[in-house]
Design an enzyme around this catalytic site. Structure first.
Site, PDB file in Angstrom:
ATOM      1  N   HIS A  52       2.025   4.352  -3.054  1.00  0.00           N
ATOM      2  CA  HIS A  52       2.112   5.816  -2.929  1.00  0.00           C
ATOM      3  C   HIS A  52       3.478   6.307  -3.395  1.00  0.00           C
ATOM      4  CE1 HIS A  52      -1.650   6.423  -0.867  1.00  0.00           C
ATOM      5  NE2 HIS A  52      -1.313   5.714   0.186  1.00  0.00           N
ATOM      6  N   HIS A  66       0.840  -1.209   0.000  1.00  0.00           N
ATOM      7  CA  HIS A  66       0.000   0.000   0.000  1.00  0.00           C
ATOM      8  C   HIS A  66       0.874   1.257   0.000  1.00  0.00           C
ATOM      9  CE1 HIS A  66      -3.664   2.293   1.528  1.00  0.00           C
ATOM     10  NE2 HIS A  66      -2.684   3.140   1.769  1.00  0.00           N
ATOM     11  N   GLU A  67       1.856   1.302   0.916  1.00  0.00           N
ATOM     12  CA  GLU A  67       2.709   2.485   1.030  1.00  0.00           C
ATOM     13  C   GLU A  67       3.676   2.607  -0.146  1.00  0.00           C
ATOM     14  OE1 GLU A  67       2.068   4.764   3.066  1.00  0.00           O
ATOM     15  OE2 GLU A  67       0.588   3.613   4.207  1.00  0.00           O
ATOM     16  N   ASP A 124      -5.915   8.878   3.076  1.00  0.00           N
ATOM     17  CA  ASP A 124      -5.811   8.988   1.623  1.00  0.00           C
ATOM     18  C   ASP A 124      -7.053   9.647   1.029  1.00  0.00           C
ATOM     19  OD1 ASP A 124      -3.360   7.742   1.739  1.00  0.00           O
ATOM     20  OD2 ASP A 124      -4.194   5.735   1.442  1.00  0.00           O
TER      21      ASP A 124
END
Length: 371
Positions: free
Chosen positions: A71, A67-68, A166
């Site tokens: 980004h 997930h990170e 987010d």
């Protein structure tokens, strides 16, 4: 956020974990092994539940990391430098050195994380179907179901429309695109983050009072974190409003004590670090160009006997991971970057001419309030 354990690099991005990850890991394993898995697949030996729980918790942390990293990788695509990715108690954080250049980039960087969690949920859901077709043990199927649900919940929660979630970034990007005013869009997103944080705190208190159990404290902690982070972002917005077009050169410290990457850690400690009350120092090469940054924590990790033979550049943060700004750039634009970093290095004609710390930004803002 400081990384307690550095795991390495993914696509050149430093990846690590904060010690608080051990807390969430322990809670996940304990909850899975004693409640979720025995309820879904009764009759198995305890060691099976615990072993499966550890595997499921590790896979969940890997999905958080994905997930990170999503980004971070999208941010790099748009020219935004990424300092590091760190997993911690409440999830993870991709620390970006620069601001998004436009609303489109802001939107895609924010949306990449939840989209990755949705993909992970779908992948684990596919694993559930495959496990059922192949007749896999029920405890394995239960773990896959949990992984699919927790990633789906993570995606939905992160899309709540309030900064620093987010969804708050997505809201900011949309309002920025519609109104053409980033600062006003950010203000709306941070106010929404305050509201969401307060609602989570109230929900946690209500759960504690109505059930007599402490599970609601977790919601309260998350809500408190959201409110604190939203407050920090609002402070950055105020800095930008106060500082206006004031250039960085009028805010920076033009005479910073610095080290050289070829200098020994021992020599740096004796001649530079001991003479100043700073925790971070810029490095400059023999030509006067920025060459990274070193923190006292980096120096402290070097054994005393190894300090005379260890070069400062070996323990310092690499130059490409340190925020560097032009002296003519408006100071208001770098306030969020300074808030995320110990130091921002200032250059003019490629030479290091100063540094900016959070104290420098705060002082400039206080002076700007004077009549």
């Amino acid at each position: 956020m400081t990384q307690t354990l550095r795991l390495g690099r993914v696509a050149g991005i430093p990846v690590g974990v904060h010690w608080s990850v051990l807390v969430i890991m322990a809670l996940l394993v304990q909850g899975l092994a004693t409640a979720v898995l025995p309820t879904s697949a009764p009759g198995r030996p305890n060691w099976v539940y615990w072993a499966t729980a550890v595997g499921a918790a590790v896979l969940f942390l890997l999905s958080l990391l994905a997930h990170e990293l999503a980004h971070a990788l999208v941010a790099r695509y748009y020219g935004i430098r990424v300092q590091r990715v760190t997993l911690w108690l409440l999830g993870g954080v991709a620390e970006l050195t620069d601001e998004a250049p436009h609303a489109r980039a802001d939107l895609f960087v924010a949306g990449a994380g939840p989209l990755t969690s949705v993909v992970a949920a779908a992948a684990f859901g596919g694993g559930v179907v495959a496990a059922a077709v192949l007749g896999a043990p029920a405890v394995l199927t239960a773990a896959l179901v949990w992984l699919a649900l927790i990633n789906a919940i993570l995606a939905v929660f992160n899309l709540l429309p309030g900064a620093p979630l987010d969804g708050g970034r997505v809201l900011r990007a949309i309002l920025w695109r519609i109104r053409g005013d980033r600062e006003q869009a950010n203000l709306v997103a941070t106010r929404a983050g305050h509201v969401i944080g307060l609602l989570l705190i109230l929900a946690g208190m209500a759960e504690v009072l109505s059930t007599g159990q402490l599970r609601g404290l977790w919601l309260g902690i998350v809500g408190w974190f959201l409110m604190s982070a939203a407050t920090a972002e609002q402070a950055n917005a105020r800095y930008r409003a106060l500082l206006g077009k004031l250039p960085v050169r009028d805010v920076m410290n033009p005479y910073p004590l610095s080290g050289n990457p070829d200098q020994s850690v021992d020599d740096f400690t004796r001649t530079v670090a001991s003479r100043a009350h700073h925790r971070a120092f810029p490095l400059r090469d023999w030509y006067g160009r920025p060459a990274g940054m070193v923190r006292l924590a980096d120096v402290a990790r070097v054994p005393i006997e190894a300090r005379p033979s260890t070069r400062l550049g070996e323990v310092a943060t690499r130059p490409d991971l340190v925020p560097v700004v032009a002296a003519a750039r408006p100071a208001a634009e770098i306030a969020p970057v300074v808030a995320r970093s110990d130091l921002v290095l200032v250059v003019e004609d490629d030479l290091l001419v100063g540094v900016v710390s959070q104290a420098d930004i705060a002082r400039a803002a206080e002076l700007a309030r004077q009549p």
